[in-house]
Enzyme design. Structure first.
Site, PDB file in Angstrom:
ATOM      1  N   ASP A 116       6.008  18.045  -4.215  1.00  0.00           N
ATOM      2  CA  ASP A 116       6.377  16.705  -3.748  1.00  0.00           C
ATOM      3  C   ASP A 116       6.290  15.743  -4.919  1.00  0.00           C
ATOM      4  OD1 ASP A 116       3.789  15.519  -4.086  1.00  0.00           O
ATOM      5  OD2 ASP A 116       3.259  15.800  -1.985  1.00  0.00           O
TER       6      ASP A 116
ATOM      7  N   TYR B  77      -9.501  16.294   2.744  1.00  0.00           N
ATOM      8  CA  TYR B  77     -10.097  16.133   1.418  1.00  0.00           C
ATOM      9  C   TYR B  77     -11.403  16.912   1.435  1.00  0.00           C
ATOM     10  CZ  TYR B  77      -6.822  12.342   0.442  1.00  0.00           C
ATOM     11  OH  TYR B  77      -5.684  11.613   0.207  1.00  0.00           O
TER      12      TYR B  77
ATOM     13  N   GLY C  52       7.316  11.888   0.867  1.00  0.00           N
ATOM     14  CA  GLY C  52       6.309  10.991   1.435  1.00  0.00           C
ATOM     15  C   GLY C  52       6.876   9.658   1.880  1.00  0.00           C
TER      16      GLY C  52
ATOM     17  N   HIS D 173       0.555  13.276  -6.262  1.00  0.00           N
ATOM     18  CA  HIS D 173       0.189  12.326  -5.212  1.00  0.00           C
ATOM     19  C   HIS D 173       1.170  11.144  -5.207  1.00  0.00           C
ATOM     20  CE1 HIS D 173      -3.679  12.051  -2.758  1.00  0.00           C
ATOM     21  NE2 HIS D 173      -3.065  10.962  -2.359  1.00  0.00           N
TER      22      HIS D 173
ATOM     23  N   TYR E 286       0.832  -1.206   0.000  1.00  0.00           N
ATOM     24  CA  TYR E 286       0.000   0.000   0.000  1.00  0.00           C
ATOM     25  C   TYR E 286       0.872   1.263   0.000  1.00  0.00           C
ATOM     26  CZ  TYR E 286      -2.575   3.893   1.965  1.00  0.00           C
ATOM     27  OH  TYR E 286      -3.068   5.147   2.192  1.00  0.00           O
TER      28      TYR E 286
ATOM     29  N   LYS F  24      -3.129  21.253  -2.508  1.00  0.00           N
ATOM     30  CA  LYS F  24      -2.145  20.208  -2.851  1.00  0.00           C
ATOM     31  C   LYS F  24      -2.686  19.370  -4.008  1.00  0.00           C
ATOM     32  CE  LYS F  24       0.075  16.091  -0.865  1.00  0.00           C
ATOM     33  NZ  LYS F  24      -0.663  14.944  -1.405  1.00  0.00           N
TER      34      LYS F  24
ATOM     35  N   GLY G 111       8.521  11.986  -5.618  1.00  0.00           N
ATOM     36  CA  GLY G 111       9.770  11.451  -6.151  1.00  0.00           C
ATOM     37  C   GLY G 111      11.052  12.025  -5.582  1.00  0.00           C
TER      38      GLY G 111
HETATM   39  C1  LIG Z   1       0.996   5.639   1.997  1.00  0.00           C
HETATM   40  C2  LIG Z   1       0.616   6.968   1.415  1.00  0.00           C
HETATM   41  C3  LIG Z   1      -0.543   7.582   1.837  1.00  0.00           C
HETATM   42  C4  LIG Z   1      -0.904   8.833   1.328  1.00  0.00           C
HETATM   43  N1  LIG Z   1      -2.009   9.462   1.824  1.00  0.00           N
HETATM   44  C5  LIG Z   1      -2.258  10.729   1.443  1.00  0.00           C
HETATM   45  C6  LIG Z   1      -3.317  11.452   2.052  1.00  0.00           C
HETATM   46  O1  LIG Z   1      -4.005  10.966   2.933  1.00  0.00           O
HETATM   47  N2  LIG Z   1      -3.527  12.718   1.623  1.00  0.00           N
HETATM   48  C7  LIG Z   1      -2.761  13.303   0.644  1.00  0.00           C
HETATM   49  O2  LIG Z   1      -2.986  14.457   0.299  1.00  0.00           O
HETATM   50  N3  LIG Z   1      -1.755  12.643   0.058  1.00  0.00           N
HETATM   51  C8  LIG Z   1      -1.472  11.380   0.452  1.00  0.00           C
HETATM   52  N4  LIG Z   1      -0.424  10.716  -0.107  1.00  0.00           N
HETATM   53  C9  LIG Z   1       0.431  11.398  -1.094  1.00  0.00           C
HETATM   54  C10 LIG Z   1       1.577  12.126  -0.373  1.00  0.00           C
HETATM   55  O3  LIG Z   1       1.097  13.177   0.399  1.00  0.00           O
HETATM   56  C11 LIG Z   1       2.590  12.700  -1.365  1.00  0.00           C
HETATM   57  O4  LIG Z   1       1.920  13.465  -2.324  1.00  0.00           O
HETATM   58  C12 LIG Z   1       3.419  11.622  -2.066  1.00  0.00           C
HETATM   59  O5  LIG Z   1       3.683  10.538  -1.226  1.00  0.00           O
HETATM   60  C13 LIG Z   1       4.733  12.231  -2.506  1.00  0.00           C
HETATM   61  O6  LIG Z   1       5.465  11.326  -3.245  1.00  0.00           O
HETATM   62  P1  LIG Z   1       6.677  10.450  -2.676  1.00  0.00           P
HETATM   63  O7  LIG Z   1       6.071   9.381  -1.834  1.00  0.00           O
HETATM   64  O8  LIG Z   1       7.290   9.936  -3.923  1.00  0.00           O
HETATM   65  O9  LIG Z   1       7.596  11.356  -1.899  1.00  0.00           O
HETATM   66  C14 LIG Z   1      -0.076   9.454   0.363  1.00  0.00           C
HETATM   67  C15 LIG Z   1       1.080   8.817  -0.058  1.00  0.00           C
HETATM   68  C16 LIG Z   1       1.439   7.590   0.459  1.00  0.00           C
HETATM   69  C17 LIG Z   1       2.722   6.953  -0.002  1.00  0.00           C
END
Ligand SMILES: Cc1cc2nc3c(=O)[nH]c(=O)nc-3n(C[C@H](O)[C@H](O)[C@H](O)COP(=O)(O)O)c2cc1C
Length: 406
Positions: free
Chosen positions: A327, A148, A350, A297, A44, A273, A329
């Site tokens: 954000d 959200y 993230g 995301h 996940y 975002k 990568g």
């Molecule tokens: C496990 C997981 C859960 C996430 N849940 C949310 C969330 O609840 N709300 C949100 O805005 N973005 C969520 N994201 C996206 C992150 O905020 C972010 O945009 C993303 O992880 C950045 O990319 P990176 O993982 O490559 O650094 C989630 C990402 C992951 C990996």
């Protein structure tokens, strides 16, 4: 190295010293987290959607630039401090919001927010979280809260008021989820929301005993069955509720009007975002939004959505009201240098922080922050800059043609 990063190796020595010796980059956390977490949970966090095109593009966008150094500059004293909304942070990095972080680390939302507060970097708490936002606000009052949009105006108002009452001053609205993403990977690895108890899931728990006892059993015993605590103004559904999907799926009809309504009600800073177009950034500006996070995301929503780095310059020039952040990568100090050179005010990360919390708790997150800080500081010296404000497009050499050529 690979051999030493074993599950057995973690049990007795996984604390500061061990982390410093064996976790040398953010990528090392992923190797450890894969061993520590049950397959559905690791899948996940690590997964994206469909064919992972955006996931890979997010990384390759950074390698489309090389760095142009300046030499013989006195870089013996340098600062990576970054100022957002009048507040000075120690480094231009932050922790992106991640849902159900309390399933991968015990009280994960508190762990992430408190480590960030201690290091004086921004952290965003997810609205899809399992710890009441008031408890995170108490442990780390500077945390930003992500929500959200809700189809129900009264529910949204109640949540906005609740965030304000908890004393949090920065609200991030995620706008890239008009439909549920096609996360085939989740199905393949057995992750579902709501969580469906099954023999397969039980085996995954039993075969990952550290996670089972440190995170899951401990949570059940101390906090009871996890609920989505911050979905609306009050407590949301438990993670095993069959009504969960109905509750979160319907956002297709939401528009800029909802953003304006929140802007009217919310007195604090408002950030959007998930923006990927200069035109949307300009509308956000008109609607009174204070900051933007350029994001796809982490490649988890629309497969093929453009890598944020590629559209960053366009969005920076369309949004004049406040900071443009990014954000998706980011894994290295050099990635941060590249994003800042293209106009980002701050960079969020993230998955690596999620892995760091899963394998090392607060010490893990602190170590991840330290690693990034050291990389940024070293990279600044090599670049010949003493402050992040000296970074601009001239620091980059684009090696492939594209709209964001410096
Ligand atoms: C496990 C997981 C859960 C996430 N849940 C949310 C969330 O609840 N709300 C949100 O805005 N973005 C969520 N994201 C996206 C992150 O905020 C972010 O945009 C993303 O992880 C950045 O990319 P990176 O993982 O490559 O650094 C989630 C990402 C992951 C990996």
């Amino acid at each position: 190295m690979e051999r030493r990063l074993t599950h057995a190796g973690l049990t007795s020595r996984m604390r500061g010293g061990y982390l410093r010796r064996h976790v040398l980059s953010l990528a090392d956390f992923e190797t450890l987290a894969e061993k520590r977490l049950p397959r559905p949970l690791f899948g996940y966090v690590s997964g994206a959607c469909e064919d992972n095109q955006s996931l890979h593009a997010n990384r390759s966008a950074f390698s489309e630039y090389e760095l142009r150094t300046r030499i013989l500059v006195d870089v013996s004293t340098r600062t990576q401090e970054c100022t957002l909304f009048g507040r000075t942070y120690s480094s231009p990095i932050g922790i992106a919001p991640m849902g159900v972080a309390a399933l991968t680390a015990y009280r994960g939302d508190v762990v992430l927010a408190a480590a960030a507060q201690q290091a004086n970097i921004p952290a965003i708490m997810s609205g899809w979280s399992l710890v009441p936002l008031e408890e995170v606000a108490e442990a780390a009052p500077d945390t930003w809260f992500q929500a959200y949009l809700s189809k129900d105006r009264a529910e949204m108002d109640a949540l906005v008021d609740r965030v304000a009452s908890a004393g949090l001053s920065t609200l991030v609205i995620t706008v890239d989820t008009p439909a549920q993403a096609n996360r085939e990977n989740n199905v393949r690895v057995g992750f579902s929301s709501p969580l469906r108890p099954s023999l397969r899931l039980a085996w995954q728990g039993l075969s990952h005993p550290r996670w089972l006892f440190d995170v899951f059993v401990r949570t059940l015993m101390r906090q009871g069955m996890p609920h989505f605590e911050n979905w609306h103004g009050g407590r949301g559904l438990p993670i095993i509720s069959k009504r969960l999907n109905v509750d979160i799926a319907q956002r297709g009809h939401l528009t800029w009007d909802q953003v304006s309504a929140i802007r009217k009600r919310w007195q604090g800073r408002l950030i959007l975002k998930g923006v990927l177009s200069g035109d949307d950034a300009a509308i956000a500006c008109d609607r009174g939004v204070d900051g933007i996070i350029v994001s796809n995301h982490g490649g988890r929503q629309l497969d093929g959505a453009v890598a944020p780095l590629r559209v960053l310059p366009e969005i920076v020039s369309s949004f004049a009201r406040g900071p443009v952040m990014i954000d998706s990568g980011v894994r290295r100090g050099t990635d941060v240098i590249k994003a800042l050179s293209l106009g980002a005010a701050c960079v969020f990360i993230g998955r690596p922080f999620n892995y760091a919390a899963a394998v090392g708790g607060a010490a893990g997150v602190t170590h991840a922050i330290d690693l990034m800080r050291q990389e940024i500081s070293r990279d600044m010296a090599m670049m010949g800059v003493t402050s992040i404000h000296q970074l601009d497009p001239n620091c980059l050499y684009p090696i492939s043609p594209g709209p964001c050529r410096a």
